[in-house]
Design a protein around this motif. Structure first.
Motif, short mmCIF file in Angstrom:
data_model
loop_
_atom_site.label_atom_id
_atom_site.label_comp_id
_atom_site.label_asym_id
_atom_site.label_seq_id
_atom_site.Cartn_x
_atom_site.Cartn_y
_atom_site.Cartn_z
N ALA A 1 0.81 -1.22 0.00
CA ALA A 1 0.00 0.00 0.00
C ALA A 1 0.84 1.26 0.00
O ALA A 1 0.31 2.36 -0.25
CB ALA A 1 -0.94 0.01 1.21
N ASN A 2 2.15 1.15 0.25
CA ASN A 2 2.99 2.36 0.25
C ASN A 2 2.99 3.05 -1.11
O ASN A 2 3.26 4.25 -1.20
CB ASN A 2 4.43 1.99 0.62
N ARG A 3 2.72 2.31 -2.16
CA ARG A 3 2.73 2.91 -3.50
C ARG A 3 1.69 4.01 -3.66
O ARG A 3 1.78 4.81 -4.59
CB ARG A 3 2.53 1.83 -4.57
N TYR A 4 0.72 4.04 -2.78
CA TYR A 4 -0.30 5.08 -2.84
C TYR A 4 0.05 6.28 -1.98
O TYR A 4 -0.72 7.23 -1.87
CB TYR A 4 -1.65 4.51 -2.40
N GLY A 5 1.22 6.25 -1.34
CA GLY A 5 1.66 7.35 -0.49
C GLY A 5 2.26 8.49 -1.30
O GLY A 5 2.51 8.39 -2.50
N VAL A 6 2.54 9.59 -0.60
CA VAL A 6 3.11 10.78 -1.23
C VAL A 6 4.61 10.82 -0.94
O VAL A 6 5.04 10.63 0.20
CB VAL A 6 2.43 12.05 -0.67
N GLY A 7 5.40 11.08 -1.96
CA GLY A 7 6.84 11.21 -1.79
C GLY A 7 7.57 9.91 -2.02
O GLY A 7 7.05 8.81 -1.81
N ASP A 8 8.83 10.03 -2.46
CA ASP A 8 9.65 8.86 -2.78
C ASP A 8 9.89 7.98 -1.57
O ASP A 8 9.96 6.75 -1.68
CB ASP A 8 11.00 9.30 -3.35
N ARG A 9 10.06 8.57 -0.39
CA ARG A 9 10.41 7.82 0.81
C ARG A 9 9.30 6.84 1.21
O ARG A 9 9.56 5.83 1.86
CB ARG A 9 10.70 8.76 1.98
N THR A 10 8.08 7.16 0.84
CA THR A 10 6.96 6.25 1.13
C THR A 10 6.66 5.36 -0.07
O THR A 10 6.66 4.14 0.03
CB THR A 10 5.70 7.03 1.53
N SER A 11 6.41 5.97 -1.22
CA SER A 11 6.01 5.18 -2.40
C SER A 11 7.11 4.25 -2.88
O SER A 11 6.83 3.21 -3.48
CB SER A 11 5.59 6.12 -3.53
N GLY A 12 8.36 4.59 -2.60
CA GLY A 12 9.46 3.74 -3.03
C GLY A 12 9.56 2.45 -2.25
O GLY A 12 10.13 1.46 -2.74
N MET A 13 9.01 2.42 -1.02
CA MET A 13 9.07 1.22 -0.17
C MET A 13 7.85 0.34 -0.42
O MET A 13 7.17 -0.09 0.51
CB MET A 13 9.17 1.63 1.29
N ARG A 14 7.59 0.03 -1.67
CA ARG A 14 6.36 -0.64 -2.05
C ARG A 14 6.48 -2.14 -2.23
O ARG A 14 5.48 -2.82 -2.42
CB ARG A 14 5.82 -0.04 -3.34
N PHE A 15 7.68 -2.68 -2.24
CA PHE A 15 7.82 -4.13 -2.37
C PHE A 15 9.07 -4.64 -1.67
O PHE A 15 10.03 -3.90 -1.44
CB PHE A 15 7.83 -4.62 -3.84
#
Length: 451
Positions: A316-330
């Motif tokens: 679900a991190n892929r739906y976050g804002v910013g690289d630090r969140t969306s990048g931790m998606r897998f």
């Protein structure tokens, strides 16, 4: 006299060959890069392709493929993708300025994925930053089918657009380029499309740094040769202008914490000067997507830089804002990339300088989401037992292939490359010795028979 002559020649040959083997591959060759020289290891299986100046002539990229190309000054290159309507596609471009290149802080690389009507599915850019030191930088773009937008959802032809970001006064030399294309399958069941908030779902405090003796492990010179690290304290040497690559297996539900320490120099800080952004530690995810970076100012005394707390790996991190969140998606191997600026040489000498990495993992590993198939390449978004063994980190029960009682590296698949060379050299020299002694015995017997 004849026997002594034959035996002496045999022993001389054996000793020469053994010495050559013990020196390791390429020892004494002019092709071996000198300490501090700029280098980047491209994937051995990378296919060389030429980027097109127009979508009409764009070369197709295949899932799981790694490609090598050239990025010209003020250049824009096009590559082609054939995508279905369900899987997610991630393309990363690593720009590699050549030795002696001049770069500005605002120079870098930009990547986008567009549909057949030039609508951007996503785009990203990465720059060299305040160090003004040329080093590999990577940016990624994607076409995803699990978002809330309606664009780029259908099957068909898509295009990867790679732009070189140049500023006035930059070098006119071409840059090398490495491309990777990773495919992620869709899920069996849909998941929440909201990233968890740190205050509610995960601990945003940094743990106490690890202490204890460090284990030596030498970093690679590219993504393809990144050296595995697990939880623990690791030590290496880095020269100004060099970039070292490490990969850390991070499973679903786990948080990664990393600190880089640059050791004091022989010159010390007596000169009163300093180098801004002397060392930069960057984090890239398993698809080579940029996540975060942290730099340190260096005045000749020891200094450290730590990544800000990152969220646990979650789909679900892929739906976050910013690289630090969306990048931790897998889950998978996350890359720690450490660069020491060339300017350090001018102020404090050519080094090399001591580098210590403190890598920690918090959180309990969780099951992977229900993927409808396999990623390409396989297990890109997973942590396997082989990954854990190669990383050789610490566990709650003590050392798991990371350090022995004498502090040496005993990490399974992550054995020191030098030891592998020594072992191979010993085996090769031993086999040759047996062969040559057998030949000496045969020649001696023939001489005795003739006498």
């Amino acid at each position: 006299m004849g026997r002594r002559t034959v035996r002496g020649a045999v022993v001389a040959v054996v000793l020469c060959v053994a010495a050559g083997l013990g020196a390791g591959p390429g020892a004494g060759s002019a092709a071996v890069a000198a300490p501090g020289a700029y280098a980047y290891d491209f994937a051995e299986d990378a296919r060389t392709v030429e980027g097109a100046a127009s979508t009409t002539d764009a070369v197709g990229l295949e899932p799981g493929g790694t490609y090598r190309s050239t990025l010209p000054v003020n250049g824009r290159l096009y590559f082609r993708l054939a995508l279905d309507a369900t899987s997610n596609a991630y393309v990363s471009a690593t720009a590699v300025p050549r030795q002696g290149t001049t770069v500005a802080s605002s120079d870098g690389v930009k990547v986008a994925v567009q549909d057949a009507d030039a609508r951007s599915c996503s785009y990203d850019s990465t720059r060299f930053g305040a160090s003004h030191s040329p080093h590999p930088v990577a940016a990624w773009a994607s076409r995803t089918t699990d978002g809330e937008t309606t664009a780029c959802q259908g099957a068909g032809t898509y295009y990867v657009v790679v732009d070189r970001i140049d500023s006035a006064g930059s070098s006119s030399d071409d840059w090398d380029l490495e491309l990777t294309y990773v495919s992620e399958p869709s899920l069996v069941d849909k998941v929440a499309t909201t990233a968890p908030e740190s205050s509610e779902a995960w601990d945003s405090a940094s743990p106490d740094p690890l202490t204890g003796d460090a284990v030596r492990r030498e970093g690679g010179a590219g993504f393809a040769t990144a050296v595995p690290l697990g939880q623990g304290v690791w030590q290496d040497d880095i020269a100004p202008g060099r970039t070292l690559f490490y990969r850390v297996p991070v499973d679903w539900g786990q948080q990664l914490h990393a600190i880089a320490e640059l050791g004091s120099s022989n010159a010390g800080s007596s000169g009163g000067g300093y180098v801004s952004s002397a060392l930069v530690m960057s984090l890239y995810n398993p698809a080579r997507g940029y996540v975060d970076d942290e730099g340190l100012v260096y005045n000749g005394s020891q200094s450290s830089a730590a990544l800000d707390p990152l969220p646990p790996v979650s789909y679900a991190n892929r739906y976050g804002v910013g690289d630090r969140t969306s990048g931790m998606r897998f889950a998978g191997s996350y890359y720690l990339v450490v660069h020491l600026a060339e300017q350090v040489t001018e102020r404090f000498g050519a080094g090399p300088y001591g580098l210590t990495l403190r890598v920690q993992m918090s959180g309990t590993a969780q099951d992977a989401p229900g993927y409808l198939g396999q990623s390409v390449p396989r297990d890109t978004f997973a942590v396997t037992e082989q990954d854990r063994e190669a990383a050789g980190g610490w566990t709650s029960g003590g050392v798991a292939g990371g350090t022995g009682s004498d502090g040496t590296d005993t990490g399974g698949g992550g054995d020191n490359a030098a030891m592998q060379v020594v072992a191979a050299s010993g085996i090769g020299a031993g086999s040759l010795l047996v062969l040559m002694l057998g030949l000496w015995t045969l020649l001696a017997r023939r001489r005795a028979g003739r006498a």
